[in-house]
Write a protein that holds these residues in place. Structure first.
Motif, PDB file in Angstrom:
ATOM      1  N   LEU A   1      45.523  42.532  48.860  1.00 35.44           N
ATOM      2  CA  LEU A   1      45.725  41.966  47.531  1.00 35.44           C
ATOM      3  C   LEU A   1      46.016  40.322  47.626  1.00 35.44           C
ATOM      4  CD1 LEU A   1      45.614  42.894  44.619  1.00 35.44           C
ATOM      5  CD2 LEU A   1      48.136  42.652  44.648  1.00 35.44           C
ATOM      6  N   GLY A   2      45.165  39.307  47.044  1.00 34.50           N
ATOM      7  CA  GLY A   2      45.672  38.219  47.205  1.00 34.50           C
ATOM      8  C   GLY A   2      47.007  37.462  46.629  1.00 34.50           C
ATOM      9  N   THR A   3      47.466  36.666  46.432  1.00 34.11           N
ATOM     10  CA  THR A   3      48.862  36.077  46.185  1.00 34.11           C
ATOM     11  C   THR A   3      49.143  36.846  44.710  1.00 34.11           C
ATOM     12  OG1 THR A   3      48.316  33.923  47.019  1.00 34.11           O
ATOM     13  CG2 THR A   3      50.196  34.161  45.382  1.00 34.11           C
TER      14      THR A   3
ATOM     15  N   TYR B   1      42.543  41.340  39.324  1.00 29.32           N
ATOM     16  CA  TYR B   1      42.681  40.248  39.000  1.00 29.32           C
ATOM     17  C   TYR B   1      43.396  39.590  40.111  1.00 29.32           C
ATOM     18  CZ  TYR B   1      44.611  35.790  37.081  1.00 29.32           C
ATOM     19  OH  TYR B   1      44.907  34.602  36.872  1.00 29.32           O
ATOM     20  N   TRP B   2      44.581  40.111  40.687  1.00 31.48           N
ATOM     21  CA  TRP B   2      45.266  39.592  41.736  1.00 31.48           C
ATOM     22  C   TRP B   2      44.417  39.638  43.036  1.00 31.48           C
ATOM     23  CZ3 TRP B   2      48.736  36.262  40.699  1.00 31.48           C
ATOM     24  CH2 TRP B   2      49.425  36.319  39.259  1.00 31.48           C
ATOM     25  N   GLY B   3      43.549  40.607  43.294  1.00 35.31           N
ATOM     26  CA  GLY B   3      42.437  40.693  44.220  1.00 35.31           C
ATOM     27  C   GLY B   3      41.586  39.845  44.114  1.00 35.31           C
ATOM     28  N   GLY B   4      41.493  38.897  43.106  1.00 31.21           N
ATOM     29  CA  GLY B   4      40.429  37.726  43.220  1.00 31.21           C
ATOM     30  C   GLY B   4      39.154  38.067  42.401  1.00 31.21           C
TER      31      GLY B   4
ATOM     32  N   GLU C   1      37.345  38.411  38.752  1.00 28.33           N
ATOM     33  CA  GLU C   1      37.351  37.935  37.184  1.00 28.33           C
ATOM     34  C   GLU C   1      37.482  39.349  36.313  1.00 28.33           C
ATOM     35  OE1 GLU C   1      35.800  36.150  39.424  1.00 28.33           O
ATOM     36  OE2 GLU C   1      36.666  34.259  38.830  1.00 28.33           O
TER      37      GLU C   1
ATOM     38  N   ASN D   1      40.418  40.651  34.204  1.00 31.90           N
ATOM     39  CA  ASN D   1      40.841  39.873  32.851  1.00 31.90           C
ATOM     40  C   ASN D   1      40.138  40.343  31.635  1.00 31.90           C
ATOM     41  OD1 ASN D   1      42.772  38.006  33.212  1.00 31.90           O
ATOM     42  ND2 ASN D   1      41.354  36.427  33.997  1.00 31.90           N
TER      43      ASN D   1
ATOM     44  N   VAL E   1      47.835  31.056  33.985  1.00 29.93           N
ATOM     45  CA  VAL E   1      48.436  30.321  35.234  1.00 29.93           C
ATOM     46  C   VAL E   1      48.856  29.001  34.929  1.00 29.93           C
ATOM     47  CG1 VAL E   1      47.888  29.509  37.530  1.00 29.93           C
ATOM     48  CG2 VAL E   1      47.551  31.792  37.090  1.00 29.93           C
TER      49      VAL E   1
ATOM     50  N   ALA F   1      36.552  49.672  44.547  1.00 36.70           N
ATOM     51  CA  ALA F   1      35.545  48.704  43.867  1.00 36.70           C
ATOM     52  C   ALA F   1      34.902  47.783  44.698  1.00 36.70           C
ATOM     53  CB  ALA F   1      36.457  48.071  42.913  1.00 36.70           C
ATOM     54  N   PRO F   2      33.297  47.594  44.468  1.00 39.68           N
ATOM     55  CA  PRO F   2      32.614  46.897  45.435  1.00 39.68           C
ATOM     56  C   PRO F   2      32.747  45.675  45.146  1.00 39.68           C
ATOM     57  CG  PRO F   2      31.299  48.096  43.795  1.00 39.68           C
ATOM     58  CD  PRO F   2      32.738  48.550  43.414  1.00 39.68           C
ATOM     59  N   ARG F   3      32.640  44.804  46.035  1.00 37.70           N
ATOM     60  CA  ARG F   3      32.791  43.247  45.854  1.00 37.70           C
ATOM     61  C   ARG F   3      31.587  42.674  44.747  1.00 37.70           C
ATOM     62  NH1 ARG F   3      30.663  38.609  49.567  1.00 37.70           N
ATOM     63  NH2 ARG F   3      32.440  37.127  49.623  1.00 37.70           N
ATOM     64  N   PRO F   4      32.141  41.958  43.955  1.00 37.35           N
ATOM     65  CA  PRO F   4      31.014  41.251  42.840  1.00 37.35           C
ATOM     66  C   PRO F   4      30.111  40.666  43.603  1.00 37.35           C
ATOM     67  CG  PRO F   4      33.206  40.252  42.594  1.00 37.35           C
ATOM     68  CD  PRO F   4      33.577  41.526  43.803  1.00 37.35           C
TER      69      PRO F   4
ATOM     70  N   PHE G   1      46.697  21.707  37.839  1.00 37.96           N
ATOM     71  CA  PHE G   1      47.938  21.385  36.914  1.00 37.96           C
ATOM     72  C   PHE G   1      47.803  19.837  36.885  1.00 37.96           C
ATOM     73  CE2 PHE G   1      50.276  25.021  39.379  1.00 37.96           C
ATOM     74  CZ  PHE G   1      49.362  26.035  38.464  1.00 37.96           C
TER      75      PHE G   1
ATOM     76  N   HIS H   1      42.481  31.481  49.409  1.00 38.95           N
ATOM     77  CA  HIS H   1      42.623  32.804  48.398  1.00 38.95           C
ATOM     78  C   HIS H   1      43.676  32.383  47.515  1.00 38.95           C
ATOM     79  CE1 HIS H   1      40.410  36.346  50.853  1.00 38.95           C
ATOM     80  NE2 HIS H   1      39.831  35.440  50.730  1.00 38.95           N
TER      81      HIS H   1
ATOM     82  N   PRO I   1      45.561  31.638  43.776  1.00 36.04           N
ATOM     83  CA  PRO I   1      45.410  32.219  42.384  1.00 36.04           C
ATOM     84  C   PRO I   1      44.313  31.334  41.609  1.00 36.04           C
ATOM     85  CG  PRO I   1      47.590  32.134  43.120  1.00 36.04           C
ATOM     86  CD  PRO I   1      47.030  31.566  44.177  1.00 36.04           C
ATOM     87  N   GLU I   2      44.197  31.764  40.255  1.00 36.55           N
ATOM     88  CA  GLU I   2      43.112  31.051  39.616  1.00 36.55           C
ATOM     89  C   GLU I   2      43.762  29.633  39.142  1.00 36.55           C
ATOM     90  OE1 GLU I   2      43.209  33.493  35.888  1.00 36.55           O
ATOM     91  OE2 GLU I   2      41.265  32.208  35.289  1.00 36.55           O
ATOM     92  N   HIS I   3      42.712  28.488  39.041  1.00 34.73           N
ATOM     93  CA  HIS I   3      43.180  27.255  38.837  1.00 34.73           C
ATOM     94  C   HIS I   3      43.681  26.502  40.042  1.00 34.73           C
ATOM     95  CE1 HIS I   3      42.464  28.204  34.655  1.00 34.73           C
ATOM     96  NE2 HIS I   3      43.247  29.231  34.624  1.00 34.73           N
TER      97      HIS I   3
ATOM     98  N   LEU J   1      37.380  33.444  41.353  1.00 35.09           N
ATOM     99  CA  LEU J   1      38.667  34.028  41.902  1.00 35.09           C
ATOM    100  C   LEU J   1      38.157  34.028  43.274  1.00 35.09           C
ATOM    101  CD1 LEU J   1      40.190  36.084  39.137  1.00 35.09           C
ATOM    102  CD2 LEU J   1      40.619  33.771  40.020  1.00 35.09           C
ATOM    103  N   HIS J   2      39.284  34.594  44.142  1.00 35.23           N
ATOM    104  CA  HIS J   2      39.003  34.301  45.723  1.00 35.23           C
ATOM    105  C   HIS J   2      38.062  35.288  46.429  1.00 35.23           C
ATOM    106  CE1 HIS J   2      41.666  37.618  46.837  1.00 35.23           C
ATOM    107  NE2 HIS J   2      42.593  36.970  45.939  1.00 35.23           N
ATOM    108  N   ARG J   3      37.578  36.393  45.699  1.00 37.84           N
ATOM    109  CA  ARG J   3      36.925  37.312  46.244  1.00 37.84           C
ATOM    110  C   ARG J   3      35.270  36.641  46.477  1.00 37.84           C
ATOM    111  NH1 ARG J   3      37.021  43.428  44.778  1.00 37.84           N
ATOM    112  NH2 ARG J   3      36.333  43.908  47.095  1.00 37.84           N
ATOM    113  N   LEU J   4      35.011  35.658  45.522  1.00 39.48           N
ATOM    114  CA  LEU J   4      33.680  35.132  45.669  1.00 39.48           C
ATOM    115  C   LEU J   4      33.878  33.467  46.056  1.00 39.48           C
ATOM    116  CD1 LEU J   4      31.603  36.536  42.772  1.00 39.48           C
ATOM    117  CD2 LEU J   4      31.344  37.062  45.355  1.00 39.48           C
TER     118      LEU J   4
END
Lengths: 359, 316
Positions: free
Chosen positions: A61-63, A110-113, A115, A118, A131, A323-326, B75, B113, B115-117, B290-293
């Motif tokens: 998972l991301g941050t 979402y936290w895995g990066g 969209e 959401n 954020v 879940a596959p990578r988008p 920000f 990696h 977060p958003e923004h 987001l970070h996956r892409l």
């Protein structure tokens, strides 16, 4: 000189740290099944949160921004709202979101990066995670303005952290909400710390609730580790707003038992002693004590609940990890209702380049 | 390190921002400064970016030299009212009576990696504002020298620190107080066949691409723009006059980017030196994913190599 106006800020607590009722409990708190429902939700939120932190630690998972210690505030807010109300959260309100029907899979996405996290399948009108700081308070005010224009008996709820109350957008939201008597409730989740900055360094105001006074709206403090007090205050504020009485600010006093996010190390700026002291006041313990005293809870039931939570969470995690990578198209999907020609060319180029990043 | 040197040597220098004190900044860029210089010269501000920029203006007008940190470039936006309407033009409006020797530091770009923004590259927003200097270092050594120069500069400097640099780069940098020049691009690799201009974190991919190209007989000249506004046109045009080919690499979205300005400079003042059309390798005109892409968005070595090969194949 004469006094033009005086103000006071009240503090509400219904459940003390030992699990004893304080004053007269509201109706929902006298219904053991309802209390159990809230306790189960708080426990699930905590277990899910711990799992999310572990996933981040193991690179899955991301941050992630943990909600450890905020469960009573989150569930109290969720339980006070109606399904048709609109929620504008910060990035930590996992408990409220789970209560409102955001799925664990969405939160992990979402936290895995990704969209897609959401795109809430449950509360379709709720705003996504926010954020940027304090901006969501204005969105809640805007949603409330729409309810008012359309004469709908709905309310908006924005949460905001203690640090966020220093931002201009927060004051602008309070002001417009007051000036137009909007059906919105601002829940300030005061967990003591804005990353490394304690509330006392954030503002000279003795309470954050009193920031409502300057906007001409009521503000009160509640024990944010007391799910009864949070729900009671939020319910009263929402009822008032729904009836045309205008906005309220509810400051919930809780404590961030975790680091700010998994990218933070709170030991750099606050003492272990302080955290230990705060842990003694955490919200699950007192709710469990209350239920035990009422003869509705014991160690076996606790074990069963934790096992049930673990099963639910593990299923969601497995679903998420599968879940596959988008595809690169996801970068362009939903950018506009109709993607302009120039950008459609870029979508094609991105497909051609896909996977060339070496990651 | 550059903070420490300059604070030691210039009592007018102060540091403000969110979590810059005890925490030393979320990327530890101000680590240890508060212990060394005290809580007045190194101040945590309330969580309010408009306040950070506005206070910096007030301090600067009184003769201090604030280094203000915005926690992430995403920000920055609440501060833009102060930066665009006041910081950039206080000197101009007061005919030189009040000035803003301010450095606004902010993490910039993606690839970690976050977060958003937290990963956008929006340098163009700042480059378009008259009165601002915009600088982005490409290595720890350049960060040291350029930051010193930015602090010493009498005007506001937007200092964009690539997030990938905090994480990836390890380099010994002598703490000798020597600044690098602003408004100057640096030729990092000399070459005869093609000019590649990049800046910030994209220098890493660009140098890697130039090494790959060298293996196949393409000799690329790599220019680190360093100061994104104003652009050092001379260095770019001199190089293009030599190579006849230009490829621009930027992490930011393509539309109206800094790369477009470089291309315009080459078209206006270097057209007759060009042997082939200019090419740009950029992020896409979409929201930073987001970070996956995110690595699909950030130009890859492969994309740079492909663009250079393309321009080499373009007929005269």
């Amino acid at each position: 000189m004469r006094t033009v106006i005086e103000f006071r800020v009240e503090y509400l607590q219904r459940l003390d740290p030992d699990g004893n009722a304080v004053g007269e409990l509201p109706a929902f708190a006298r219904d053991p099944d309802e209390v159990l429902r809230m306790y189960r939700a708080m426990t699930l939120a905590r277990a899910f949160d711990a799992k999310a932190v572990n996933l981040q630690r193991t690179g899955q998972l991301g941050t992630y921004a943990s909600c450890l210690g905020h469960e009573a505030t989150h569930i109290g807010i969720g339980a006070a709202m109606r399904a048709e109300d609109v929620f504008a959260p910060v990035y930590r309100e996992v408990g409220t979101q789970l209560w409102r029907g955001v799925t664990m899979r969405e939160i992990l996405l979402y936290w895995g990066g990704d969209e897609r996290g959401n795109d809430f399948s449950g509360p379709r009108a709720d705003f996504p995670w926010c954020v940027p700081i304090a901006t969501q308070t204005l969105h809640a005010a805007g949603a409330a303005m729409a309810f008012k224009i359309r004469r709908e008996p709905r309310c908006a709820v924005a949460t905001i952290g203690d640090g966020g109350t220093s931002e201009g957008a927060f004051y602008e939201a309070l002001n417009v909400a007051g000036a137009r008597a909007l059906p919105v409730v601002f829940a300030v989740v005061n967990n003591g710390w804005a990353i490394s900055v304690p509330v006392a360094a954030q503002t000279a105001a003795r309470t954050l609730a009193q920031k409502a006074i300057a906007a001409g709206i009521p503000g009160l403090q509640v024990d944010g580790n007391d799910v009864f007090a949070v729900r009671e205050a939020m319910s009263a504020a929402l009822e008032r707003a729904r009836g045309g009485g205008g906005p309220t600010l509810v400051e919930a006093l809780t404590y961030r038992l975790s680091d700010h996010t998994t990218a933070d190390d709170a030991s750099r700026y606050r003492s272990a002693r302080e955290v230990d002291d705060a842990r003694a006041l955490e919200p699950l313990l007192r709710t469990r004590r209350f239920l035990e005293k009422a003869g509705r809870w014991n160690a076996d039931r606790e074990r069963e609940l934790l096992a049930e939570c673990a099963r639910t969470i593990d299923a969601a995690v497995a679903d998420h990890l599968a879940a596959p990578r988008p595809s690169t198209d996801a970068m362009f999907d939903h950018l506009f209702a109709n993607l302009p020609e120039r950008i459609r060319e870029q979508r094609i180029a991105a497909r051609r380049h896909a996977g060339t990043d070496g990651h | 390190m550059a903070h420490g040197w300059e604070m030691q040597h210039d009592p007018a220098v102060v540091v403000i921002g969110e979590d810059v004190g005890a925490n030393g900044g979320v990327f530890r860029a101000t680590q240890g400064l508060q212990q060394r210089f005290g809580a007045e010269r190194v101040q945590d501000t309330p969580l309010a970016e408009a306040a950070i920029a506005g206070i910096a203006i007030g301090m600067a007008a009184q003769g201090l030299k604030p280094i203000a940190e915005i926690q992430f470039m995403g920000f920055l936006y609440p501060a833009l009212d102060q930066i665009i309407n006041h910081m950039s033009r206080l000197r101009h409006r007061t005919r030189g009576r009040l000035t803003c020797p301010i450095v606004m530091r902010m993490p910039h770009g993606g690839g970690i990696h976050a977060p958003e923004h937290h990963s956008e590259s929006v340098e163009t927003l700042l480059c378009h504002v008259p009165g601002l200097r915009v600088v982005s270092p490409s290595s720890p050594a350049r960060a040291y020298g350029l930051l010193l120069a930015a602090i010493r500069d009498p005007d506001p400097v937007m200092f964009l620190e690539p997030t990938r640099l905090y994480r990836a780069s390890r380099q010994e940098v002598p703490d000798d107080g020597r600044a690098l020049p602003l408004d100057r691009a640096f030729v990092l690799r000399e070459g005869a066949d093609v000019t590649i201009v990049a800046w910030g974190a994209m220098i890493a991919e660009t140098l890697q691409a130039s090494a790959e190209l060298a293996d196949t007989g393409v000799d690329a000249e790599v220019i680190d723009l360093a100061t994104l506004s104003p652009i050092d046109a001379t260095t770019i045009l001199d190089s293009v006059a030599k190579t006849g080919r230009l490829v621009i690499v930027q992490e930011a979205a393509r539309n109206v980017g800094v790369g477009a300005e470089i291309a315009a400079i080459a078209a206006e003042d270097g057209l007759f030196d060009l042997l082939a059309p200019i090419r740009r390798v950029t992020g896409y005109d979409t929201v930073m994913p987001l970070h996956r892409l995110e690595r699909e968005y950030i130009p890859s070595v492969r994309r740079i190599v492909d663009a250079v090969r393309g321009t080499m194949a373009d007929p005269r």
